[in-house]
Design an enzyme around this catalytic site. Structure first.
Site, PDB file in Angstrom:
ATOM      1  N   GLN A  73      48.624  36.484  41.500  1.00  0.00           N
ATOM      2  CA  GLN A  73      47.742  36.927  40.428  1.00  0.00           C
ATOM      3  C   GLN A  73      46.271  36.654  40.742  1.00  0.00           C
ATOM      4  O   GLN A  73      45.943  35.874  41.632  1.00  0.00           O
ATOM      5  CB  GLN A  73      48.129  36.239  39.115  1.00  0.00           C
ATOM      6  CG  GLN A  73      49.477  36.725  38.574  1.00  0.00           C
ATOM      7  CD  GLN A  73      49.694  36.314  37.140  1.00  0.00           C
ATOM      8  OE1 GLN A  73      50.407  35.375  36.850  1.00  0.00           O
ATOM      9  NE2 GLN A  73      49.080  37.046  36.229  1.00  0.00           N
ATOM     10  N   HIS A  74      45.420  37.323  40.002  1.00  0.00           N
ATOM     11  CA  HIS A  74      43.975  37.075  39.931  1.00  0.00           C
ATOM     12  C   HIS A  74      43.172  37.560  41.132  1.00  0.00           C
ATOM     13  O   HIS A  74      41.954  37.716  41.014  1.00  0.00           O
ATOM     14  CB  HIS A  74      43.663  35.589  39.738  1.00  0.00           C
ATOM     15  CG  HIS A  74      44.458  34.892  38.698  1.00  0.00           C
ATOM     16  ND1 HIS A  74      44.589  35.370  37.413  1.00  0.00           N
ATOM     17  CD2 HIS A  74      45.198  33.746  38.749  1.00  0.00           C
ATOM     18  CE1 HIS A  74      45.347  34.541  36.718  1.00  0.00           C
ATOM     19  NE2 HIS A  74      45.725  33.558  37.496  1.00  0.00           N
ATOM     20  N   ASP A 268      53.248  37.412  39.937  1.00  0.00           N
ATOM     21  CA  ASP A 268      54.371  36.666  40.497  1.00  0.00           C
ATOM     22  C   ASP A 268      55.098  35.815  39.462  1.00  0.00           C
ATOM     23  O   ASP A 268      56.327  35.694  39.498  1.00  0.00           O
ATOM     24  CB  ASP A 268      53.925  35.805  41.680  1.00  0.00           C
ATOM     25  CG  ASP A 268      52.693  34.966  41.394  1.00  0.00           C
ATOM     26  OD1 ASP A 268      52.197  34.948  40.253  1.00  0.00           O
ATOM     27  OD2 ASP A 268      52.200  34.321  42.348  1.00  0.00           O
TER      28      ASP A 268
END
Length: 501
Positions: A73-74, A268
């Site tokens: 992520q991110h 995830d």
């Protein structure tokens, strides 16, 4: 009965994994894995090459009817008008944007206090954090995408002005598999409007409201050069089992009638929850590069202390979670310091006692996100000439890891999360010492699913769900290897709290 095959792709921090799976049963058919480069700033082309290598190891994807990509992520991927990557992606564990997170918090607080009828809160930082939580479920920390965009705007303004689209690692890889970017034919249209994502990953950007299912371009405008937020392309946010695209036939589905469809994919953590078939009341603690305690919730979570992020899951529910930057690598540091392996660490720790005779490791090796201390470092507390032994140090490393995850668990409980089951997964869960002490430090029995690639399983399950179009995902079995039990070690956590501060 003929097999129907789907593929789950896990494009994680460290590697790409491709799991070819039978769609009805969840049975593993083939598997491939390829490494990603180390570091917190990575050329996305490395992910594409790793996907190609992992797919080849998995025997190719010609016979796959649907695939889905779960990803770290991110991470920030910036594209120009031609669909080219502008700069290396900044990953979730890159903390250079910590000052930008603080700035965004203060700026939103000040915007809320403007006007004659508003009294400013003396604690602007807390007011700002709470304003962000109300807006998008989470307050900015260095991990979130919006802070990385702000860093580029501040430090690399020429690159910021070239931004035509912003996406995340799983968005970008799904888009490339569909035949765009580096997979596109020469002279093809960039296809930026074809970018897509899902609620779970979008909710980790800092500029998407999962409760309203909408982007907050007014917040994104705070991170971009003036006038850009309204024209930058953001990926379309798909529903939990909505078709995102067709895979490029050169890549997948050449032997499947109609070609291979691409599911929405997801972050995830959401893919792990889907792979574990988690229900309301279940909490997963995942010990990978990061440590994540996540709970499935039927309602959005708004933590006004800004410690828990109010993410969405991959099924239409929510996935409040608390994440630590440091997890399995805490054990790796212990192995290096003590010159041993995982079994050796467990044997050393076993010769110590709960609390390591007063030694506590505060395991913030790479800074920390929970609590938000990006500039912190790890430290050993309580050392004396009498207790500084290899056995006590081994115990302290294991207990420090588990206590940091107990912090996350307590934050979820504080929001009213009912914890009826804890599932322990990830590479760190393979450690004999972690298994031995987890129930005592976490405060309840812990279920240990059979070690497997649950992000890839969750992605494959979503692909199968998208293929069927049914209301619920297919019911795949989850093999629980054992249930870990142990006497309470509450005193270990209390000792940790005293030193952590």
């Amino acid at each position: 009965m003929n097999e129907i095959l789907v593929a789950g792709v896990d494009t994680s921090t460290q590697s790409c994994k491709v799991r070819v799976t039978e769609a009805r049963t969840g049975r593993l058919v083939r598997f491939g894995k390829a490494p990603h480069p180390a570091g917190t700033s990575v050329d996305p082309m490395a992910w594409w090459k790793a996907f190609q290598e992992a797919s080849a190891q998995a025997g190719g994807l010609d016979d796959v009817s649907a695939l889905s990509v779960g990803g770290q992520q991110h991470g920030m991927v910036l594209l120009d008008r031609q669909g080219r990557v502008i700069r290396d992606a900044l990953l979730w564990n890159d903390t250079r944007s910590a000052p930008d997170a603080d700035d965004l918090i203060i700026r939103l607080a000040k915007s809320e206090t403007d006007g004659p009828n508003k009294d400013p809160d003396p604690d602007l930082a807390m007011q700002g954090k709470q304003a962000w939580v109300r807006a998008v479920g989470s307050s900015p920390v260095a991990s979130l995408t919006i802070t990385k965009v702000a860093w580029v705007s501040r430090m690399e303004p020429d690159k910021a002005k070239a931004i035509a689209a912003i996406c995340l690692p799983h968005d970008w890889l799904s888009w490339v598999i569909a035949g765009h970017g580096p997979a596109a034919d020469p002279g093809a249209e960039p296809g930026l409007e074809d970018l897509f994502t899902d609620r779970s990953d979008a909710s980790g950007t800092g500029y998407y409201d999962p409760a309203a299912d909408s982007y907050r371009r007014d917040l994104l405008a705070m991170a971009l050069p003036a006038g850009m937020a309204d024209r930058v392309i953001l990926p379309k946010v798909l529903g939990p089992h909505q078709v995102g695209a067709k895979a490029d036939p050169r890549i997948a589905g050449r032997d499947v009638p109609g070609g291979c469809i691409i599911a929405p994919g997801g972050g995830d953590n959401a893919m792990t929850a889907l792979g574990l078939a988690m229900q309301v009341g279940d909490v997963s603690i995942s010990l990978g590069t990061s440590g994540v305690a996540a709970a499935v919730s039927p309602v959005p979570a708004y933590d006004m202390s800004a410690s828990v992020t109010g993410f969405a899951d991959a099924t239409g529910h929510w996935l409040p979670l608390a994440c630590t930057i440091n997890a399995s690598r805490i054990l790796d540091a212990g192995l290096a310091a003590l010159g041993t392996d995982y079994d050796g660490l467990a044997k050393l720790a076993e010769k110590s006692s709960p609390g390591a005779e007063g030694i506590t490791l505060i395991p913030y090796f790479d800074g920390e996100r929970t609590p938000n201390r990006p500039d912190a470092h790890a430290r050993l507390e309580g050392l004396t000439l009498a207790n500084t032994t290899r056995t006590n140090l081994a115990r302290a490393f294991v207990e420090g890891l588990l206590c940091s995850q107990r912090d996350c668990l307590e934050l979820l409980k504080r929001l009213g999360t009912t914890v009826s089951k804890i599932l322990l997964v990830g590479g760190g869960a393979k450690s004999p010492a972690v298994r031995a002490y987890a129930p005592g430090i976490l405060g309840m029995d812990v279920q240990l699913p059979r070690p497997d690639e649950y992000v890839a399983i969750g992605a494959a399950r979503q692909a199968a769900w998208t293929l069927t179009g049914e209301e619920e995902p297919p019911a795949w079995p989850v093999d629980i290897e054992t249930t870990l039990t142990g006497a309470s070690c509450e005193q270990v956590y209390q000792q940790y709290l005293r030193w952590r501060g």
